[in-house]
Motif scaffolding. Structure first.
Motif, PDB file in Angstrom:
ATOM      1  N   GLN A   1      14.670  -3.098  12.102  1.00  0.00           N
ATOM      2  CA  GLN A   1      13.229  -3.355  12.000  1.00  0.00           C
ATOM      3  C   GLN A   1      12.778  -4.428  12.999  1.00  0.00           C
ATOM      4  O   GLN A   1      11.650  -4.399  13.487  1.00  0.00           O
ATOM      5  N   ILE A   2      13.677  -5.351  13.348  1.00  0.00           N
ATOM      6  CA  ILE A   2      13.366  -6.354  14.377  1.00  0.00           C
ATOM      7  C   ILE A   2      13.130  -5.656  15.720  1.00  0.00           C
ATOM      8  O   ILE A   2      12.200  -5.962  16.455  1.00  0.00           O
TER       9      ILE A   2
ATOM     10  N   SER B   1       5.894   1.056   8.437  1.00  0.00           N
ATOM     11  CA  SER B   1       5.569  -0.162   9.194  1.00  0.00           C
ATOM     12  C   SER B   1       4.177  -0.059   9.788  1.00  0.00           C
ATOM     13  O   SER B   1       3.540   0.986   9.725  1.00  0.00           O
ATOM     14  N   GLY B   2       3.721  -1.144  10.390  1.00  0.00           N
ATOM     15  CA  GLY B   2       2.415  -1.131  11.028  1.00  0.00           C
ATOM     16  C   GLY B   2       2.171  -2.412  11.765  1.00  0.00           C
ATOM     17  O   GLY B   2       2.902  -3.395  11.594  1.00  0.00           O
TER      18      GLY B   2
ATOM     19  N   TYR C   1      11.072  -1.366  -1.102  1.00  0.00           N
ATOM     20  CA  TYR C   1      12.315  -1.974  -0.615  1.00  0.00           C
ATOM     21  C   TYR C   1      12.028  -2.912   0.553  1.00  0.00           C
ATOM     22  O   TYR C   1      11.152  -2.671   1.383  1.00  0.00           O
ATOM     23  N   SER C   2      12.773  -3.998   0.592  1.00  0.00           N
ATOM     24  CA  SER C   2      12.671  -4.913   1.722  1.00  0.00           C
ATOM     25  C   SER C   2      14.098  -5.292   2.118  1.00  0.00           C
ATOM     26  O   SER C   2      14.852  -5.803   1.303  1.00  0.00           O
TER      27      SER C   2
ATOM     28  N   PHE D   1       2.354  -5.636   7.926  1.00  0.00           N
ATOM     29  CA  PHE D   1       3.102  -5.906   6.685  1.00  0.00           C
ATOM     30  C   PHE D   1       4.584  -5.921   7.051  1.00  0.00           C
ATOM     31  O   PHE D   1       4.957  -5.465   8.149  1.00  0.00           O
ATOM     32  N   THR D   2       5.421  -6.434   6.183  1.00  0.00           N
ATOM     33  CA  THR D   2       6.854  -6.464   6.451  1.00  0.00           C
ATOM     34  C   THR D   2       7.385  -5.038   6.418  1.00  0.00           C
ATOM     35  O   THR D   2       7.205  -4.338   5.411  1.00  0.00           O
ATOM     36  N   PRO D   3       8.008  -4.581   7.506  1.00  0.00           N
ATOM     37  CA  PRO D   3       8.436  -3.173   7.532  1.00  0.00           C
ATOM     38  C   PRO D   3       9.383  -2.852   6.381  1.00  0.00           C
ATOM     39  O   PRO D   3      10.141  -3.702   5.930  1.00  0.00           O
ATOM     40  N   ILE D   4       9.275  -1.610   5.897  1.00  0.00           N
ATOM     41  CA  ILE D   4      10.257  -1.100   4.942  1.00  0.00           C
ATOM     42  C   ILE D   4      11.230  -0.279   5.776  1.00  0.00           C
ATOM     43  O   ILE D   4      10.910   0.825   6.211  1.00  0.00           O
ATOM     44  N   SER D   5      12.387  -0.861   6.043  1.00  0.00           N
ATOM     45  CA  SER D   5      13.405  -0.227   6.872  1.00  0.00           C
ATOM     46  C   SER D   5      14.548   0.096   5.915  1.00  0.00           C
ATOM     47  O   SER D   5      15.292  -0.787   5.501  1.00  0.00           O
TER      48      SER D   5
END
Lengths: 587, 587
Positions: A337-338, A390-391, A370-371, A355-359
């Protein structure tokens, strides 16, 4: 344990028998910055939702299904007991109070952190008991090192991004005040204020807003801003827009001093404290904030810009997918995700992630929220599904997209479920609907193909998306909630059905659409969805024999435009890959 | 004009400034028998809906779109002016009162003919004006020759038709009273009482009910029945079922004398007068009548019987269609519908028609509530569509079905619209849905195929159907109304989408379905629709190229079962015809 006992001591001093500590800020925000994490500080439980109830003898925290394990662990030694929220067999907070409270007991809370609608709902549940309510902040005297708000300043969104100036938007609100015969409205919701002022901030991670209140009367507008955010150029800008500035905390006092006015308030976005201050001596009219309804309908420039933002975003995603297909195996979800965020950062219009991606690889994808853990996330293997939701915030708009990729061979069940999810998505995306239709009325159209196989996703089908603002935005959505807001041209909304199989995999296919008019007949005006997101789907996961010819046409046309929209912004290798995955299927 | 002036005289005597005369009876019935046609007697307007408002100077009647022409004609000379209801530009009755009323004015009405929910809604609309309300029947003193109720007696529905006895049903209600900690319920809705008592009557044409109230307390049940209906054998039967009998009019007084009870009332089915009598000194709990919810879910025997009733009904319809195809051309719509009723009468289980058939040729079919004039109806021509919406009450159940037949060549547009209506019907009929889904959430699934072509029908998609009871029955329906009643197994409901083109034609395809469970998964229970009606569709009107292979399969399977179900009960000639129209299409 010590903190709990200190709080119970304070409760005794104040003659409070029950004390409620909710999760939230004074503005009804979705995310809570550390300044307002009273419940987390008190209980040690760090989840994003949950409500604490303290009696003179005990302490409880209601925690939802996402956090049962974490909650149990984090509450150890705090003196608080976990209550599993959302289960029919567990008593609710209201039921616990009904069981424990005696007539004449007093229920306390910090009314700045409780929305008026939440308080009203609590009072309704408890209306059989004759109890008293006391708005009193008992946490601040105990929480000596409460952190402050972010020090980041505000920034302006220029007219090239907004089309209308702040003073023009204020005029729109004032026209509605005149029309409704109201004297004014007090706005607490931060995204509404940001939209109205064409300003953005960084007070809440991933929501580009700033703490403030705004009062718009028939003839004036006032922004209540913390002193430390009142920078010279911002004050100059606000003066140009004829917006008065007052100190943030002054809002409560000004509210108390207002008399004889017909005021419009959104009880879901106004704290109980502020509502009470405004209620005395004034006539309150309730409803969704006027600005929420105005902001929900994007103007032509915003839509044009958002189309650009989705191309920018699509480029980052295609680069990422190509990278993932070549280098993903063995990579940890968090590291992946990084990499995606880095691809997004390549655009000079990028502000931050929305938002914090859901990977999520494999069975992690079955957890809707999930995070991936920064230090200990799952490695991607050469089989099954990888889900990425993600976005980004760009100066041209806010994006939100989910794709599910095959990282290697798929099972028949995985292919069937991916194809059914795609059918769901297409069913709603191609629906034409009569004016005055709500998202709630359309929701089942997306679920129908999955229901046929006795599958259902336990979340909404879609939500509004802000413009360089919160990724979740009202007033509309597409869900089983009975929200009576019709979908109108200019509204931006996601369509994101999914299949979630515990311990197996998760599939979600999310695009963003804008509602547009498709025509008019003697039966009324008809609307449809125009897609904004162009990002390839996973051909390896599609079983063409489950699709009708209309569905195949939709898919092939979507892929064709995706290729044409993105091909000029990626290198040859990525382009070849994109060409391959977007080639027609099922002919 | 004379009657209006007399009424205004009475109003002056009683200090009433506005008098409202609604359409309705003291039980919230859908159809009004002549006894309660106060508004019709007063104004001369004979339509099935409409509300009169009388001021000291004027008289108005609000009349909906179906009756604009008729209303204009019938009100001539009455002194009443027509107000077109349902148009945004016409003021509503409430708006008229708001415009004309002064503070302290008094609004009068006969509270026996106004439901409590209607009165509450009126009060809510007028809450800005400080007016008084007076429940006073001013019509009866003027209406010297008000007709009485029907003289027909009651008849019993045996256990072979109902499965449960009256005393068992009363026990079910009492169990719910105990569970909800209520002392009793007062039931006004006539079909609920008929269902509970396993009795039927003929007080309202086409609704086999009888005038009565019923009170069920935790330990007792009492039926309030007009003295003239208290026949020996009915009283004996009621005594056997442990149902006390009191005189109908005694209900109001008994209501007034009840004190200190927790009572359950349905405000949509309880008159304002009775509600007020019961409200004083008691604690009222509001909701849909308990019996309405019980009655809405048919038991296995009722479902089995209803399946038989639909075969009986299908036989009549197939005979009729065959007759119509051979002898229909040149026949008047009204004469045709008589022929259909005669075919229904051939069954010894037939009781009466469940509503007046809608027998509509050509453009008459575009009027959703068309009723052929007995003396002057349209002749069927050898082209275009003939629509027939009809049903019967049998001892084994109540039917309701609509078919649209080609009487000769059809235009391309007619064929397209028929096929789209069929697609609409199939889309919903084949939907599998999760438990707790309401008809409102499913409604758009039926409309979607028509919306795609910018067509919409301005009515619901489906309604509940009684069992040897009212053809329209709650608590559920499938429509755009936000009625929060989930569809549950055992509920019987119509699916009847349509295309209505003014001055051209109307198409409606209506079957009746029973909700059944189709299975359970980790995501919950899933339900679907099982068809009860088997009557052929019109192959001449179907364009197979517009149907998917799944839709063609549905159609051919439906036709196959239709043929097999009916073939043994019709003559050879009709059977040959049925075989022809039900043969597979599109292969």
């Amino acid at each position: 344990m010590r903190v709990l006992h200190e709080l119970q001591g304070k409760m005794k001093e104040e003659n409070i028998d029950f004390y409620i500590v909710p999760t939230g800020d004074p503005h009804g925000s979705e995310y809570t910055p550390s300044t307002y994490k009273d419940r987390e500080w008190l209980t040690g439980f760090t989840g994003s939702a949950g409500t604490a109830l303290i009696t003179l003898e005990e302490g409880f925290v209601w925690i939802d299904g996402r956090y049962y394990i974490q909650g149990e662990k984090q509450l150890k030694g705090s003196g608080f007991q976990m209550k599993k929220a959302g289960l029919p067999e567990t008593e609710t907070l209201e039921e616990a109070i009904l069981r424990l409270a005696k007539p004449q007991d007093t229920i306390g809370f910090n009314g700045k952190l409780l929305m008026e609608s939440q308080l009203k709902s609590l009072k309704k549940s408890l209306n059989k008991r004759k109890v008293f309510y006391k708005d009193k902040d008992l946490i601040s005297p105990l929480w000596k090192d409460r952190p402050g708000l972010s020090k980041e300043g505000l920034f302006l969104l220029e007219l090239q991004y907004t089309k209308y100036s702040a003073s023009e938007k204020i005029k729109q609100v004032q026209d509605i005040l005149w029309e409704k015969n109201l004297d004014g409205t007090v706005i607490s919701s931060l995204d509404d204020i940001a939209w109205t002022c064409n300003l953005r901030g960084k007070d809440i991670p991933e929501n580009p807003v700033f703490y403030s209140f705004m009062v718009i009367t028939k003839r004036e507008a006032t922004l209540y801003l913390p002193v430390e955010k009142q920078e010279r150029e911002i004050l100059d800008y606000l003066r140009d827009q004829n917006i008065y500035v007052r100190d943030y905390d002054q809002m409560y006092l000004d509210g108390k001093n207002t008399r004889g006015s017909r005021l419009y308030l959104d009880p879901q976005k106004t704290s109980a404290t502020l509502y009470k201050n405004l209620e005395e001596g004034n006539e309150i009219h309730e409803g969704i904030n006027i600005t929420t309804n105005l902001k929900g309908i994007k103007n032509e420039l915003e839509i044009e810009n958002q189309k650009k933002a989705y191309i920018t975003d699509g480029i980052a995603l295609v680069k990422y997918f190509h990278w993932l297909k070549n280098h993903g195996i063995g990579t940890k979800e968090f590291d992946a995700q990084i990499q995606l965020t880095n691809f997004r950062k390549e655009s000079n219009l990028y502000i931050e992630d929305s938002f914090t991606p859901i990977s999520a690889y494999g069975s992690n994808g079955a957890m809707m929220h999930y995070s991936a853990d920064a230090n200990d996330s799952t490695r991607i293997e050469p089989k099954g599904f990888y889900l990425i939701d993600s976005g980004g915030h760009y100066f041209t708009g806010t994006t939100d997209i989910t794709r599910t990729l095959a990282m290697g061979p798929l099972t028949e069940e995985e292919i069937r479920d991916y194809t059914l999810t795609l059918k769901s998505h297409i069913a709603l995306a191609t629906t034409v609907f009569l004016e005055n239709t709500t998202g709630n009325e359309l929701d089942a159209i997306a679920r129908r193909p999955l229901w046929k196989y006795m599958m259902d996703y336990k979340c909404g089908t879609g939500h509004g998306v802000g413009y360089v603002l919160n990724v979740h935005e009202g007033p509309h959505n597409i869900s089983r909630n009975k929200i009576n807001v019709p979908l109108k041209p200019g509204m931006v909304v996601t369509i994101e059905p999914g299949v979630y199989k515990e311990d197996k995999y998760g599939i979600r296919l999310e695009n963003v659409y804008v509602v547009k008019e498709v025509g008019e007949s003697s039966d009324g005006k008809f609307y449809g969805f125009e897609v904004l997101s162009y990002v390839p789907l996973e051909p390896m996961a599609i079983d063409p024999s489950l699709l009708t010819s209309d569905e195949l046409d939709w898919l092939n046309e979507y892929h064709k435009i995706t290729y044409l929209s993105l091909k000029d912004y990626i290198n040859e290798e990525t382009k070849d890959w994109l060409k391959e995955v977007t080639k027609p299927i099922g002919d």
